[in-house]
Motif scaffolding. Structure first.
Motif, PDB file in Angstrom:
ATOM      1  N   LYS A 194       0.829  -1.199   0.000  1.00 35.10           N
ATOM      2  CA  LYS A 194       0.000   0.000   0.000  1.00 35.10           C
ATOM      3  C   LYS A 194       0.865   1.251   0.000  1.00 35.10           C
ATOM      4  CE  LYS A 194      -3.969  -2.148   2.287  1.00 35.10           C
ATOM      5  NZ  LYS A 194      -4.881  -2.132   3.456  1.00 35.10           N
ATOM      6  N   ASP A 195       0.401   2.287  -0.683  1.00 30.89           N
ATOM      7  CA  ASP A 195       1.123   3.555  -0.725  1.00 30.89           C
ATOM      8  C   ASP A 195       0.760   4.365   0.513  1.00 30.89           C
ATOM      9  OD1 ASP A 195       2.767   5.568  -1.579  1.00 30.89           O
ATOM     10  OD2 ASP A 195       1.828   5.788  -3.554  1.00 30.89           O
ATOM     11  N   TYR A 196       1.423   5.492   0.658  1.00 31.36           N
ATOM     12  CA  TYR A 196       1.195   6.340   1.819  1.00 31.36           C
ATOM     13  C   TYR A 196       1.018   7.787   1.369  1.00 31.36           C
ATOM     14  CZ  TYR A 196       1.865   8.408   6.454  1.00 31.36           C
ATOM     15  OH  TYR A 196       1.695   9.098   7.615  1.00 31.36           O
ATOM     16  N   GLU A 197      -0.204   8.283   1.434  1.00 37.56           N
ATOM     17  CA  GLU A 197      -0.541   9.673   1.129  1.00 37.56           C
ATOM     18  C   GLU A 197       0.107  10.182  -0.168  1.00 37.56           C
ATOM     19  OE1 GLU A 197      -0.010  12.322   4.385  1.00 37.56           O
ATOM     20  OE2 GLU A 197      -1.488  11.297   5.620  1.00 37.56           O
ATOM     21  N   PRO A 198      -0.047   9.491  -1.270  1.00 38.56           N
ATOM     22  CA  PRO A 198       0.604   9.941  -2.513  1.00 38.56           C
ATOM     23  C   PRO A 198       0.126  11.303  -2.989  1.00 38.56           C
ATOM     24  CG  PRO A 198      -1.002   8.196  -2.953  1.00 38.56           C
ATOM     25  CD  PRO A 198      -0.839   8.257  -1.466  1.00 38.56           C
ATOM     26  N   TRP A 199      -1.141  11.670  -2.691  1.00 38.84           N
ATOM     27  CA  TRP A 199      -1.661  12.969  -3.141  1.00 38.84           C
ATOM     28  C   TRP A 199      -0.952  14.132  -2.445  1.00 38.84           C
ATOM     29  CZ3 TRP A 199      -4.136   9.281  -0.310  1.00 38.84           C
ATOM     30  CH2 TRP A 199      -4.414   9.578   1.016  1.00 38.84           C
ATOM     31  N   VAL A 200      -0.330  13.855  -1.286  1.00 37.39           N
ATOM     32  CA  VAL A 200       0.456  14.876  -0.585  1.00 37.39           C
ATOM     33  C   VAL A 200       1.948  14.685  -0.852  1.00 37.39           C
ATOM     34  CG1 VAL A 200       0.980  15.955   1.629  1.00 37.39           C
ATOM     35  CG2 VAL A 200      -1.249  14.913   1.265  1.00 37.39           C
ATOM     36  N   LEU A 201       2.422  13.470  -0.666  1.00 39.33           N
ATOM     37  CA  LEU A 201       3.850  13.212  -0.721  1.00 39.33           C
ATOM     38  C   LEU A 201       4.437  13.504  -2.093  1.00 39.33           C
ATOM     39  CD1 LEU A 201       6.317  12.363   0.797  1.00 39.33           C
ATOM     40  CD2 LEU A 201       5.645   9.965   0.526  1.00 39.33           C
ATOM     41  N   ASP A 202       3.712  13.172  -3.160  1.00 39.92           N
ATOM     42  CA  ASP A 202       4.212  13.459  -4.503  1.00 39.92           C
ATOM     43  C   ASP A 202       4.434  14.953  -4.703  1.00 39.92           C
ATOM     44  OD1 ASP A 202       4.144  10.789  -5.137  1.00 39.92           O
ATOM     45  OD2 ASP A 202       2.305  10.890  -6.329  1.00 39.92           O
ATOM     46  N   TYR A 203       3.440  15.744  -4.334  1.00 39.68           N
ATOM     47  CA  TYR A 203       3.505  17.199  -4.515  1.00 39.68           C
ATOM     48  C   TYR A 203       4.577  17.803  -3.605  1.00 39.68           C
ATOM     49  CZ  TYR A 203       1.588  21.932  -5.285  1.00 39.68           C
ATOM     50  OH  TYR A 203       1.414  23.243  -5.620  1.00 39.68           O
ATOM     51  N   PHE A 204       4.648  17.313  -2.388  1.00 39.91           N
ATOM     52  CA  PHE A 204       5.661  17.762  -1.442  1.00 39.91           C
ATOM     53  C   PHE A 204       7.062  17.569  -2.016  1.00 39.91           C
ATOM     54  CE2 PHE A 204       8.527  16.313   2.000  1.00 39.91           C
ATOM     55  CZ  PHE A 204       8.589  17.462   2.786  1.00 39.91           C
ATOM     56  N   LEU A 205       7.336  16.383  -2.522  1.00 41.35           N
ATOM     57  CA  LEU A 205       8.664  16.106  -3.059  1.00 41.35           C
ATOM     58  C   LEU A 205       8.941  16.901  -4.339  1.00 41.35           C
ATOM     59  CD1 LEU A 205       8.855  12.260  -2.408  1.00 41.35           C
ATOM     60  CD2 LEU A 205      10.032  14.082  -1.159  1.00 41.35           C
ATOM     61  N   GLN A 206       7.904  17.116  -5.149  1.00 45.06           N
ATOM     62  CA  GLN A 206       8.075  17.935  -6.354  1.00 45.06           C
ATOM     63  C   GLN A 206       8.460  19.370  -6.010  1.00 45.06           C
ATOM     64  OE1 GLN A 206       4.386  17.661  -8.539  1.00 45.06           O
ATOM     65  NE2 GLN A 206       4.490  15.423  -8.630  1.00 45.06           N
ATOM     66  N   THR A 207       8.034  19.828  -4.842  1.00 43.42           N
ATOM     67  CA  THR A 207       8.287  21.202  -4.413  1.00 43.42           C
ATOM     68  C   THR A 207       9.747  21.414  -4.006  1.00 43.42           C
ATOM     69  OG1 THR A 207       6.002  21.365  -3.634  1.00 43.42           O
ATOM     70  CG2 THR A 207       7.527  22.999  -2.792  1.00 43.42           C
ATOM     71  N   LEU A 208      10.418  20.341  -3.592  1.00 43.51           N
ATOM     72  CA  LEU A 208      11.761  20.453  -3.035  1.00 43.51           C
ATOM     73  C   LEU A 208      12.819  20.564  -4.123  1.00 43.51           C
ATOM     74  CD1 LEU A 208      11.546  17.788  -0.187  1.00 43.51           C
ATOM     75  CD2 LEU A 208      10.868  20.191  -0.156  1.00 43.51           C
ATOM     76  N   LYS A 209      13.874  21.309  -3.792  1.00 43.74           N
ATOM     77  CA  LYS A 209      15.023  21.475  -4.691  1.00 43.74           C
ATOM     78  C   LYS A 209      16.299  21.276  -3.885  1.00 43.74           C
ATOM     79  CE  LYS A 209      12.772  24.767  -7.838  1.00 43.74           C
ATOM     80  NZ  LYS A 209      11.442  24.569  -7.270  1.00 43.74           N
ATOM     81  N   PRO A 210      17.385  20.876  -4.566  1.00 46.61           N
ATOM     82  CA  PRO A 210      18.657  20.703  -3.858  1.00 46.61           C
ATOM     83  C   PRO A 210      19.046  21.969  -3.092  1.00 46.61           C
ATOM     84  CG  PRO A 210      18.802  19.773  -6.059  1.00 46.61           C
ATOM     85  CD  PRO A 210      17.489  20.499  -5.993  1.00 46.61           C
ATOM     86  N   LYS A 254      16.131  14.249  -1.456  1.00 51.86           N
ATOM     87  CA  LYS A 254      15.799  15.191  -2.533  1.00 51.86           C
ATOM     88  C   LYS A 254      16.587  16.504  -2.389  1.00 51.86           C
ATOM     89  CE  LYS A 254      13.374  16.482  -6.152  1.00 51.86           C
ATOM     90  NZ  LYS A 254      11.920  16.776  -6.104  1.00 51.86           N
ATOM     91  N   VAL A 255      16.747  17.022  -1.172  1.00 53.72           N
ATOM     92  CA  VAL A 255      17.451  18.296  -1.000  1.00 53.72           C
ATOM     93  C   VAL A 255      18.957  18.121  -1.041  1.00 53.72           C
ATOM     94  CG1 VAL A 255      15.531  19.280   0.296  1.00 53.72           C
ATOM     95  CG2 VAL A 255      17.435  18.228   1.546  1.00 53.72           C
ATOM     96  N   GLY A 256      19.431  16.902  -0.890  1.00 51.09           N
ATOM     97  CA  GLY A 256      20.844  16.618  -1.072  1.00 51.09           C
ATOM     98  C   GLY A 256      21.736  17.063   0.068  1.00 51.09           C
ATOM     99  N   ALA A 257      23.023  16.845  -0.119  1.00 50.73           N
ATOM    100  CA  ALA A 257      24.002  17.102   0.934  1.00 50.73           C
ATOM    101  C   ALA A 257      24.074  18.575   1.321  1.00 50.73           C
ATOM    102  CB  ALA A 257      25.377  16.602   0.495  1.00 50.73           C
ATOM    103  N   ASN A 258      23.738  19.470   0.404  1.00 51.18           N
ATOM    104  CA  ASN A 258      23.775  20.901   0.712  1.00 51.18           C
ATOM    105  C   ASN A 258      22.478  21.408   1.335  1.00 51.18           C
ATOM    106  OD1 ASN A 258      26.409  21.251  -0.259  1.00 51.18           O
ATOM    107  ND2 ASN A 258      25.667  21.453  -2.372  1.00 51.18           N
ATOM    108  N   GLY A 259      21.501  20.538   1.459  1.00 52.96           N
ATOM    109  CA  GLY A 259      20.246  20.886   2.126  1.00 52.96           C
ATOM    110  C   GLY A 259      20.140  20.143   3.439  1.00 52.96           C
ATOM    111  N   GLN A 260      19.040  20.371   4.147  1.00 53.93           N
ATOM    112  CA  GLN A 260      18.844  19.651   5.393  1.00 53.93           C
ATOM    113  C   GLN A 260      17.360  19.496   5.691  1.00 53.93           C
ATOM    114  OE1 GLN A 260      19.799  21.491   9.158  1.00 53.93           O
ATOM    115  NE2 GLN A 260      19.439  23.574   8.399  1.00 53.93           N
ATOM    116  N   VAL A 261      17.051  18.485   6.485  1.00 57.00           N
ATOM    117  CA  VAL A 261      15.708  18.273   7.005  1.00 57.00           C
ATOM    118  C   VAL A 261      15.794  18.327   8.523  1.00 57.00           C
ATOM    119  CG1 VAL A 261      13.797  16.659   7.253  1.00 57.00           C
ATOM    120  CG2 VAL A 261      14.955  16.886   5.046  1.00 57.00           C
ATOM    121  N   ILE A 262      14.990  19.200   9.111  1.00 55.27           N
ATOM    122  CA  ILE A 262      14.888  19.280  10.563  1.00 55.27           C
ATOM    123  C   ILE A 262      13.596  18.564  10.950  1.00 55.27           C
ATOM    124  CG2 ILE A 262      14.725  20.797  12.563  1.00 55.27           C
ATOM    125  CD1 ILE A 262      16.055  22.971  10.705  1.00 55.27           C
ATOM    126  N   ALA A 263      13.722  17.423  11.593  1.00 50.79           N
ATOM    127  CA  ALA A 263      12.577  16.586  11.947  1.00 50.79           C
ATOM    128  C   ALA A 263      12.235  16.812  13.412  1.00 50.79           C
ATOM    129  CB  ALA A 263      12.889  15.112  11.689  1.00 50.79           C
TER     130      ALA A 263
END
Length: 284
Positions: free
Chosen positions: A48-64, A85-94
């Protein structure tokens, strides 16, 4: 929560002496190290997938190079793919208040060789303090007890979670480009503690919207949450599950709120769902 409908789960204990057994789960090109007894683990293993209607758009929004703030990161469904997706020069604060979920995020990041996720193990609200988090074992979803409630009579069923206003943390973030928040009805309280951060940063924000959750946990009207964004000059986009995204166009803030609330009611009635997913972007 999409295919995985949110409910207030009762705590279910593992057998005495048992410890969570991590299972490797492939999702969105990443390997997640998740407890084998979690419901979400079994559903993902079933394909089963997980929230593709959100996750797809979310990831499309991100840039390195972007910085992403994931509030209510849970098991890392958004945080880990975002970090890649944001790569080594980006970061995610969880930001995540459950130690069990935080462990899954860190173990999964390690399994994928991802080094640009920063975990902050707290909850967020409009005040600095301590909240009560009903302990879960079979599920990754966690919900703070409603704002203003007295301490539960039996604390044995709860973990104690520190809660911090985002405005007290914002000096640690730097420039935040995209924010995703999913905290089971505490969103209004969170943004009341993030006024300075939002006014200064105005990140693209992916938000779960449920007037019922807001009333139950934040003790606030859903319209108050939407008004917070509209007053800051944000536009609203509804991320429908079964049809194209819808930019909400109306002559006044009251009409925007009415259209969003109507879409939420249709989702509850037609799809037996709980919340509406929104993307909010500052105009101009």
């Amino acid at each position: 929560m999409g295919l995985f409908r949110k409910t207030k789960h009762q705590a279910i204990s593992l057998p005495v002496g048992a410890a969570p057994i991590p299972t490797a789960v492939k999702f969105r090109g990443c390997t997640f190290r998740m407890p084998d007894h979690w419901v979400i683990t079994k559903q993902l293993l079933d394909g089963k997938d997980y929230e593709p209607w959100v996750l797809d758009y979310f990831l499309q929004t991100l840039k390195p190079g972007m910085t992403v703030l994931d509030v209510g990161a849970s098991w890392g469904a958004f945080a880990l793919p975002a970090a890649r997706k944001v790569g080594a020069n980006g970061q995610v604060i969880a930001i995540e208040m459950s130690p069990g979920n935080g462990r899954v995020i860190l173990e999964s990041a390690k399994a994928n060789g991802v080094e640009n996720i920063r975990l902050i193990l707290v909850g967020v609200s409009d005040t600095l303090g301590t909240a009560f988090l009903r302990r879960q074992t079979m599920h990754n979803n966690h919900q703070l007890e409603p704002s203003g409630e007295a301490a539960p009579s039996d604390l044995g069923d709860y973990d104690l979670a520190p809660v911090v206003p985002i405005d007290l943390l914002r000096g640690e973030f730097g420039k935040v480009d995209v924010m995703k928040i999913d905290i089971e009805g505490m969103e209004y309280r969170a943004f009341m503690g993030a006024k300075a951060f939002m006014a200064d940063q105005k990140p693209i924000t992916f938000l779960e919207y449920s007037p019922a959750f807001q009333a139950e946990t934040s003790r606030a009207e859903g319209s108050a949450l939407l008004s917070f964004f509209l007053d800051m000059g944000y536009g609203v986009e509804i991320l429908h599950r079964k049809k194209r995204r819808e930019a909400v166009k109306a002559a006044s803030p009251a009409e925007v709120i009415a259209k969003v609330d109507e879409a939420w009611k249709r989702h509850v009635e037609d799809d037996n769902g709980t919340h509406l997913d929104l993307c909010l972007k500052a105009r101009g």
